[in-house]
Each structure stands twice: as C-alpha cells, then as structure tokens.
Design a protein around this motif. Structure first.
Motif: not given
Lengths: 352, 352, 352, 352
Positions: A112-135
């Motif tokens: 869903l997010t990727a489609r909206a990004a592409r439709d809005a003219g985004a050039s790239m998709l971001r997304g975290g698979a490994f997340k640095p978390r304080t806790s």
C-alpha cells in the motif's frame, strides 16, 4: 599545520618542536617575528592532532589548515557527484523523494505504501528490516523476512529500495536485497561498518550522527570512499540540542555547508529530524529551498498503528500534498521533480 | 503510561484510545474529571512510545511512568552490584584506579606504563589495540599484536586488562586476551555489539555516548544484561555541548544520578572527559567526591610522542600524585584506595 | 592575529588584505612559503573579528592569538585575587560556604535559615529580593521589603549578604542593603547592567550564563573590571545541554579552566547546577575537589513549601552535613573551612 | 497538573500532597488504581513548579498540562495576529523583508543601504544604534546619534525602522525615533526590559535567546503581552549547539512549532542564524518555505569594511537576488511579496 609559539618561548623549545615535526615527516617553514615565532608544517599532517602539538612546551596554538578529508572534498572534484541507484539519480537536476514505512511490518502495508509513494512521484522506497532501538524490549524489525518483502514490492512497483544495515556481518545479506545501504545516525562512527560498506559495491546513504559535526560527517564519508565505494549520499536528519519539543533539531544550514566543501549529494530526513508529523511537510519544503537534493520521509497506511515512529509518519494521502509542494519549491530553484498530477506548473496552490 | 485527553475530546476519541490500548494488551483505568479524562494504562507499555499515543486524535499528553529498563534498575536490586574482574573489585568500598596508554604502541612503553600504574596503586591496566578514529588516515591500533602485548604485560605485573572491542565479530578474539571488554562512546548504541557482549562471559565497561541521556545509557546497559551478562560497569566520559574549550563536558552529576536509578558501578574517564592534561587530576578528584567508584585515565611514558591522545595523557610521575589525591578524597567518603606510599593517612598535602 | 591566505591566492588579494590590516592600525609581518602566504597582524586586534577577515577574498583562515580580555587575565596578574566582602574573604586558603533561601519570603524563615547557615560555618548569606522568573505569573520576589529583611538579619547574625540585581536602575538601591551584588545567569550578557555594576563600589558575583562559553564569561567579567570594579567573583552554575534529568549540566571543568586563565576567585552553585536536592551535596564536594573557592547553596526551613526552587533547596539539617563534607575535601587540598563542630579533623565519617 | 504517586506511597503521603495542593488553592480530582494513585490538580497551577511537587515524599512525577502562557496562546486567539508597524504589516499574506546594516556607522552607508533595501522590496529598515558586544573593547554603536540617522533615512525612503533597545531606561528615548523596538537574543530573559517594552506602545521584535526553548520564548512574549503591549513579532535567530561551523544553529522547526501554539507572527534572521554570508540566501528561502512571515537580514555597502558582523552581511546587489528568490517561494505557499522587478511571476530562475 600552523604552529604558533608563545611569546617568550625559548630557542630550545622552538628547536624541539621543529625536531618533532621533522620526525613526523613534515617540512618546516619558519617565520620569526619580533614577538613570536610561527612554524608552518608542510606535508601530510593528518596523523598529527593539533591538540597533541598544543601540549608541547612553548606552543601557544596549533591550527590545521587542510581539511581532514580528501576524496570527499570539492578541491579534488569540483563538480557535484550524481549517485545512481538502480535508475534513481540523486544529486542531479531532479529533486528526489524517497518514502516508505519506518519498519516493514507486513507485505500488505508495504505494498500500500509503495503504491502511494510511486503515485506521488517517489524515486525510491525506504523501509527498515533491521531496526536500531533504544530499548531491548522494542520491536527490532523482521530481519531477512522484511528484506524479502522489500524485494518483492520493489519488482512490483519498480522502485529501488534503501534499507538500513546495522553490523558489518549484515552487509552481504542486505546487499542481496537492497539497492542502497543505509548507515543510521547511531552508526555514523561505527568504523567497522563504514569499512565494510566501503568494500561493498552498493550505493550508501550515510545519515549524520546526532552528535556529529559537519566535519566528522564528511570524515565518515571519507571512510567509505577510502575503502573503494564512491557512491555515497549524505543525509541530514537532525542533531541533538537542548530543545526538546522536536525529537531532534534539523540543521538545514548543514545542507549548503556540506555541499560547499564536498561534492557528494545531500538529502534531508524531516521525519526523524522533527519527530512530529505536522512539521514534516514544512521542513521538507525548507530542505529543498536550502538546496537539498531530495528528502526521505516515513509514511504509513495507518500511522497510529505503526509499530515504530508512528508519531512522525505521514499518512498516504499526505504524500501527494508533500510532492506537490516540493515540486513548487524545486521550480523556484530551477530544478525538477518526477511527474505527479499536482506537480503541473499551472497548479494553483491554496494558502498553507 | 498516563494518557491525558484534551479538554473537549469527544467520547468517540476517548473510546478509540481505549480500544487501541486494549489491543496493545494493556489494562485501562479511567478517571473522568470535570474538564478532562485521564487514562492509566497498566501492563507492559515498553513497546508503545508516548509520542505515538500523543499523535492519536484527542490526546493531549502521554507520559511513561515506568523506567524503560528493568534488570538495571535499583527497584529490582536495591543493593549496589560489585563487578569482579580477575581480582579487581569495582563498586565495593575500594575506589579503583585504571590507568594505561590510549593505544598500545609497543611492548616497552606498555611495560613502563604498567609498572608505573601498579606502583601508583592501580587495580587494572587499560590500553587500546583497536582504535576508533574519526579519520580513516589516523593510526588505527595494532590489532591482535596489541592484544598479545597486553596479555604479556598483564602476567608480568598481575594487572587485569580492559581494552576496547569495536565490532561483534571481534568479541571472541578480544575475549581471549582481555579481562574486561570496553564498549566505546561511539558504540554505546551499536546494538549488535551490545548483544554480542551480552552473550559473552566477560565483564563489560560501557562508556556513555557523547550524545546520550542518562536514560539511554541505562537502556544500553539493559541490552547487555538482557542478553545474559550481568557484569557491567558504567563509565561517564563527557558529553558534547557548545563549550569547546574542553574536548567534552564531563557530566559528573550523572554519577550520583545513575547510581540512584541503577545498581551497577559507575566510574569516570577524566582524560576523554576534558581532553586536557592539566584538568585530569582535578576532575578525577571531583569524580570520586561526586561518588564515583573509580577513575580510568590515560598515561604515557612520553605523552608528547603518543600516537593518539597525547594532549590528555598524564606522564608516569603524575600517576602517583593522582593516586595520593584520590586516596585523600576516598577517606572523606569513608572509602579506601589500594596501597601507595603517598596514600598514608598521615601524609601532609601541599596546596594544589 | 594570524591570517592564512589560500593556496593560489593572488598577489592582489594578499595586497588588499595587507592594506586593510594596515588601515586598522596593525603592523604586519609577512611570511611567504612555497604554497601559501601567512600574515601576522601585530597591535590591538580586539576590534577586528576573525570572521570578518575570513570573509575577505583570498583568506583561508584568521586566528586570534591573544585572549580577548586583559584585566581579567593571569598574564596581567599572575597571583590569584582575593575578594573581600565585609569580612568574608573569597579566593584565599579558606573555602567559603554561602547559603540561604532562593527567595526571601518573610523575616522568620530568613532568620531561621541564617542561624542554621552561621552554625554550619557559612561565611555569607544569600537570598533573592528581586527574582528573574520565566513566567510573568510566578512570584517575583518581595523587592525592597526583602532587602530590608536581609539587612536586618545580616546585623543579627553578622553575615554579609549577597543578593541579585536585575537592572541598572536597581544597582543603587540594592547597594544600600547588600554587601555583594549578584548578576544572574540570564543577565551575564546584559551589558548595561555589567557597566553599572562596574561603576559601583560593591563586590560582584558574576554567574556564568547557561549558554556562555568560558571565554564569554571572562569577557563579561572584563566589562565589570574595565568600568572600574576589580572585586569580581565568578560562579559556575550549570550550562544548558541536551541532558534533561538535571536542570542544567554543572560544568566543573570550567573551574580549573577559568582559574588557569583568570586571577579571579571561582565558586560553584550546585543547587541551580543540578536542580535536585539529592545531588547538591555530592556536587558541592566535587566542586571543592575540582578547585573551587567555595559553594553557594539554597537552603530553606521547609523546602517543600518554598515559593521558588524548593526542589533544589537543602533543609537546614543538611547544611551541617554539607559543611562537614566540604571541610574534609578542603583538607585534602591543603585548604581550610570555617569552624563547625563536625569539621574537626578527628571526625570519623560514615560511608556515603 | 497531574500528580502521579509512587507505587507503594503511603496514605499519609498522599494525604499530605492533597493538603499542600489544597493550600495552594487548587481543586483536586483523585483517581485510585490498583497500583497507584493519580491526582489531578485543577485551578491556576502556574505558580507551582512540577519540580517542587516531585520533591514531596511519595510523589513519582508531576506533569503540567496547561501551557504556561495564556495571552500568547492560540487557544485564547485562534486566528493569527497581524502586527502593523507604521504601514508594514507582519503576519498577513505578504511575506516581509527587513534589511539594513548591523550597526549604523554613518549617514552615507545607511542611506545607500536603505535605498537598496527599498528597491529590493523591503518593508522595513533595520540598523543598530546600541550594540550588545561580547567584549567591552568592541565598537558599541553610535547611540542617540545613530538613532537620529535612522530617523532621517526613514523619512527619506519611507521605510519604518526597527532598532535594538538594551536597557529599560533606553525604551523612552529609542521609542522617539524607532517604529519597532528590538529585544536582542541576549536580553530575551531580561525581565525588567520585557516589562518596560510591555508598558510602551511600540511594536516589539522579540528575538529568541540562543539558549531558550520554544516554551521559554513564548513565555518571554507573554511578559510583554501581560504588561499591555499586544504588538509582538517573534524572531528565530539560531540556537547554540555543539556545531561550530555556523555561528548558531538556525532552528527552522521552531517556526511552524511556534505558529502552532501561538498567534503571533514569526520571522527569521538567517544572518545571525548562520554567521556566513553564503548561507544567508539559502536559509532565508528555507525560512519562508517553513512558514515564516518574513526575514530580517544584514546588508552593507561594503561588508568587508563593516565595523561589526561583516562576515554575515550581504552586499547590496545580493538583496535583489534574495528578494526574487523569496518571492518565488512565497508564491508556492500562496503568499505574496512586495514589488521588485525580479519578482515577476514570469521570471525564469537559473539553477542555484
């Protein structure tokens, strides 16, 4: 390196300083005035810290003249670099929009997010698979499963993917799936990681550390370049200051400053830079106005249910508004943005 | 978690907030006043950030009441922990002195420094074999060769050794040689490294990041504890502020503050905390006066020739002066220091 | 001033820089190396900012060598100054304790506090009659009525009084009642006030601004000295940083640093510096250990009912504990403290 | 105010807290959960600091819910305020440009600058007659003579004038000549000055202190409003952080943040905010993009000879370029700028 001796420094002290500089392989140019002596040290002074010289007897000040980076410097390469990332060009006349969720949570939300990004003219998709978390008790990302989802969505929407790599031993695996490797703010001076990314062939997105000076940021880039990878994009994402209303203080002056000294492209992350959804669009516009080559923003189909960073994520309808605003600013600077219905030059904006 | 609804929040908004908290597995305690409603969310709220809740419609403020760490908390373990490191006890009545060079440069200088440290009453030897350096062109340490020198000198002088580990894949090798693993300030939120050190059996020295709050520091310690290693010593080493005369701003208030919330021992590094040799002894004394369990300082037989951090290293004769001063402060607090000739209670100090 | 020309600066550019420096009344010493030219500008460069010179064509860097203050400098007066304040001597071998309420609230509480302070060995009484408050709706102090109470209690207990003056036009009135004029942190760069206090004959207590560098603090002192008042005591009271657990970050390194460059006495305010009652005693001890000439603390007969700063005020019984601890630290440094029963050298401390 | 009692707080402790809140004139709403008690304190809590309550026995946290300002709040006045300053309207649809020299040096340079400013579409003229300077030896401004020059040039070019007032006793004199009174960053918490400007009838320009939070800035504005002067314009001019490349860190996020909470107009000073001439135009553009109502910049006919702030002053030809860029950004936001030849919508920008 300029070494300024104290008024009243003895000849022995000056002699000792000269000896030590010579031992360090430097040529010396001496200038003796009425009140004090000044030494110019010529050669590769990168190994000798001014603070060390200032602790020598008779020395008043030591000042480094050369920038501490070389490959990243405009002096070496006056023309701005363009980083190509599987079709997306960062640093050229086109302003880029990179959008996507903080964390990859599941395939549906990512699609869903990727489609909206592409439709809005985004050039790239971001997304975290490994997340640095304080806790240690916070959601740490889906790992390889998340990478697989990113790769699947990338093909579906033809959007190159940038995702974070947190440790040297992950570089190989993440490179299998991603088009660009992100080094997060907390890892900007994780030198083992910088070296490993330097050895890889993938373009890198280097976030500025929240406690890092512009100078240290460019030296971190220099690590990647020095290990052989010339495809580096810098990303300003806010520094830590006393102001606590915003999550960080977005330092937009760093954009024209970094571009003055360094040929690499610079983008801005107003999501982490502010931590507040309603500040993301104004600060993204400000970033492009200040000369940034693009922005990277967090977006989510339902930000209030996001597993991380919901408070600073745009909802999908806001991506189109953002894109239209950015296209307007880009035109003022003689730049372009990717096609999006609202980005038509004849478009009439309403007051913000 | 306390969730304060806005004045004038609708019943629907309040209902929605309650639903979302319930979906997150939390119990809810509602309190309705004349002007506004306050919700108490009961259960494990560590996964839900206050910022996220504050972005929900109708919410004015969300405030976390529980500390975000558990194993590190005094609430779990009211008595202070003592970390034993191959004979050295950190956190007990004895104040500890850890001394040594910034980098291991060669066997001679290491041996000279170790002897002076032992004679001055030091409990442990410090020394870097892997060095995090801002510039890729600076001396990066001797690596395994440096570790071997540390191990050799350790046996000769019977001093346990603490040395830095920079990446998860180094943990095993460094553990072969060292008695304590140091996590440097730049790596305080290198979560992969924290996890790997958490899985190891070696005591850890966790430096506070130069941009890290006390709260984040204790959460970084929680990572190590949560992965199974309970032997953690905290080390305050200065935070980054606008003041540039000193290399960092040594935040000594963090010592009694951390000890109030957390049962782990806390030591202080006045060498990195100030960056100036002539501030090291006064700030080391101040650290012990503020309640620190010890100090870690850089020392070098010839600081002006040190390959790194010469400007902040004590020379070997200063180690004895430091030790005598610390012993005096320790006595005021009812604590002790290891034997050193000058540490005799009858010793008459001259004015500083 | 050292002016470093860029590599490749033209002869015309260098000539122009020399002309401008000459026009500014400076002598010039030129040093031409193979790669670049360096100019030394000799004379009173205090009026010419390095930033201005750096904006001239062909200039790479301009570096001020001289300290920007003169009367405050150790170079002018190598021996430490002792400020005498109606019998109290600040900066001599005796460590001073200044105590009292944040605000004068009424005669009873002031008398109670003054008695406890005197009994604990305090040399001076503090108390605010004019209070700088962030909000216009907070208690602003009793004004002249408060000054009269201070004067009355001063005679009764024979304790000289220090109190804040907030505006130039208050200097005359406050001087009628007080023995020492305090310039608060928010007014450290209120130059009209500095000038007026400079014209007065009363000793001044100059608090460091919470955003001020050590250098700016000494220049603020220079204002007072330059207008004729040589009786200035510096007071470190915490700087503003990202750390929010404490109200400010007490920068104790500033104590030995300021004393290195400047001959004026330096005291520390751990009450404002931490904002937390339970940090006041450890940080006061640390301050003396770092070399401070005394501390100024807030105390109140019933801190929980204080109209301002209750959270950081000691209760009266804590003043004696504080005094005993400080006396112990003072002895380690070869200094003394005023008589107090617990300050006997034979006193056996319990563990903190 | 929400008061959260500790788990395990005794009934007596809770009772005592309730008594104290009642004594402070507050109504109490109690909510007793299984684990802890939460008290809501209703009424005017502005006089009671959360820190004080947190120091009471049994209290875990106290959290202020209400904003500490009232007259400045959007809650009182949801519509944005427009401040009229002798014809210039700040806060309306038109974006304003205020330009002029840092210091008034002489009539000629002032006249030249004013003409260029007017021609570039500026709405107001800035210029300092009284200058706050860090060193007592720096140029302190021409004083009344400077004010007379400003008044003369104002009539000639029909440009209202804003100039700084540094002390309460200067307010009357400066008001004779100026159309708007500037309160400088160092005086943002000079409460005597805020009160005096509050009593005056002149519009005020309130610069944000370089160490001040957004919250404190709005409270400083509240002082002026509370003393009767509703004509206040806020000005962001950079905060002090660890980054030293720029003179300050321009915090543009503060623009949309302040406008969210407060109805007063907000402008930005990119000259002081960056300290670098070549950053002024990009950051001015960014400011308008972020939603600022205008910018105030320093300009000088010959910046390299300026007596103050030459390094950050634009030369006169740059004013036109700035104006054209700002007009472009304004259009994207649906706003306007004053007529200037380059501000024609058909104007074709070249790439920056």
């Amino acid at each position: 390196m300029i070494v300024v001796m104290r008024c009243g420094a003895t000849a022995e002290e000056t002699e000792l300083v000269k000896q030590r500089l010579t031992q360090a392989g430097l040529g010396i140019h001496e200038s003796t005035g009425e009140e004090r002596t000044i030494l110019g040290a010529i050669g590769d002074v990168r190994k000798l810290a001014p603070e060390t010289i200032e602790s020598w007897p008779g020395v008043e000040r030591a000042i480094r003249i050369l920038e501490p980076y070389k490959l990243a410097s405009r002096k070496l390469k006056p023309q701005p670099s363009v980083v190509e990332c599987n079709g997306a060009m960062i640093g050229g006349p086109e302003v880029v929009l990179i959008a996507g969720p903080c964390s990859v949570e599941n395939l549906d939300m990512l699609r869903l997010t990727a489609r909206a990004a592409r439709d809005a003219g985004a050039s790239m998709l971001r997304g975290g698979a490994f997340k640095p978390r304080t806790s240690p008790y916070s959601f740490q990302g889906l790992g390889r499963e998340g990478l697989e989802m990113l790769a699947e969505v990338r093909s579906e929407f033809n959007l190159p993917v940038v995702t974070e790599v947190m440790a040297p031993e992950q570089v190989e695996m993440v490179s299998e799936y991603a088009d660009m490797l992100q080094i997060g703010a907390r890892n900007m001076q994780n030198f083992s990681l910088l070296q490993e990314v330097g050895r890889s062939k993938k373009p890198a997105l280097l976030k500025r550390g929240m406690m890092s000076s512009i100078d240290e940021w460019l030296q971190a880039a220099e690590y990647i370049l020095a290990y052989g990878n010339m495809q580096v994009v810098l990303c300003e994402r806010g520094i830590r200051t006393f102001e606590s209303y915003t999550r960080n203080t977005l330092d937009l002056s760093a954009v024209p400053a970094a571009k003055k000294f360094c040929h690499l492209p610079v983008i801005v992350d107003p999501s982490h830079g502010t931590g507040k959804r309603d500040l993301v669009i104004p600060m993204a516009m400000a970033a492009i106005a200040a000369g940034a080559d693009g922005v990277i923003v967090e977006a989510h189909p339902d930000p209030d249910k996001a597993l991380s960073d919901g408070a600073q994520s745009l909802d999908l309808s806001q991506l189109g508004i953002l894109s239209t605003r950015l296209a307007g600013i880009a035109r003022v600077l003689g730049r372009t943005m990717r096609n999006h219905p609202g980005n038509d030059p004849g478009y009439q904006p309403e007051a913000v």
